[in-house]
Design a protein around this motif. Structure first.
Motif, short mmCIF file in Angstrom:
data_model
loop_
_atom_site.label_atom_id
_atom_site.label_comp_id
_atom_site.label_asym_id
_atom_site.label_seq_id
_atom_site.Cartn_x
_atom_site.Cartn_y
_atom_site.Cartn_z
N TRP A 18 87.34 -43.47 42.07
CA TRP A 18 87.02 -44.54 43.00
C TRP A 18 88.09 -45.62 43.05
CZ3 TRP A 18 86.56 -49.47 41.15
CH2 TRP A 18 86.36 -49.62 39.78
N TRP A 19 88.81 -45.84 41.98
CA TRP A 19 89.81 -46.90 41.97
C TRP A 19 91.09 -46.51 42.69
CZ3 TRP A 19 88.35 -44.23 37.57
CH2 TRP A 19 89.31 -43.42 36.99
N ARG A 20 91.20 -45.28 43.12
CA ARG A 20 92.39 -44.83 43.85
C ARG A 20 92.15 -44.74 45.36
NH1 ARG A 20 96.16 -40.87 40.53
NH2 ARG A 20 95.96 -41.88 38.52
N VAL A 21 91.00 -45.13 45.80
CA VAL A 21 90.69 -45.09 47.23
C VAL A 21 91.03 -46.46 47.81
CG1 VAL A 21 88.89 -44.73 48.95
CG2 VAL A 21 88.88 -43.40 46.84
N GLY A 22 91.98 -46.50 48.74
CA GLY A 22 92.47 -47.77 49.29
C GLY A 22 91.42 -48.53 50.07
N PHE A 23 90.61 -47.82 50.84
CA PHE A 23 89.60 -48.50 51.65
C PHE A 23 88.56 -49.20 50.78
CE2 PHE A 23 85.77 -48.60 54.34
CZ PHE A 23 86.29 -49.34 55.39
N LEU A 26 89.87 -52.54 49.92
CA LEU A 26 89.80 -53.44 51.07
C LEU A 26 88.42 -54.08 51.16
CD1 LEU A 26 91.31 -54.46 53.62
CD2 LEU A 26 90.26 -52.56 54.82
N VAL A 27 87.38 -53.29 51.01
CA VAL A 27 86.01 -53.81 51.09
C VAL A 27 85.69 -54.71 49.90
CG1 VAL A 27 83.57 -53.15 51.05
CG2 VAL A 27 85.19 -51.86 52.45
N VAL A 28 85.94 -54.22 48.69
CA VAL A 28 85.63 -55.00 47.50
C VAL A 28 86.52 -56.24 47.42
CG1 VAL A 28 85.66 -54.94 44.96
CG2 VAL A 28 84.73 -53.02 46.25
#
Length: 82
Positions: A18-23, A26-28
């Protein structure tokens, strides 16, 4: 083609952490900026709060004027139209 080869599931790529997902960042990150800004505003509001003047000081600073513009505007807005 045999029965078993037609029933096989399609190959699935391994899921990314999960920490490698860019989107996700952006949300967090956007929500984190809003929360941090809210706390900064709260701290600023608490540290620089205006002091409340006693009633005696208020009468000296702003004596009651029955024909002040604010009272005229309030009375004008409260009157019904003919």
């Amino acid at each position: 083609m045999t029965q078993t080869s037609a029933m096989q599931a399609p190959s699935v790529l391994p899921a990314e952490p999960w920490w490698r997902v860019g989107f996700m960042w952006l949300v967090v990150g956007g929500l984190g900026v809003v929360v941090a800004g809210s706390f900064a505003l709260l701290v600023t509001a608490i540290r620089t709060a205006d002091t409340v003047l006693p009633q005696a000081a208020m009468r000296v600073v702003a004596p009651h004027a029955p024909d002040s513009p604010a009272l005229q505007a309030r009375n004008h807005a409260a009157t019904p139209k003919p």
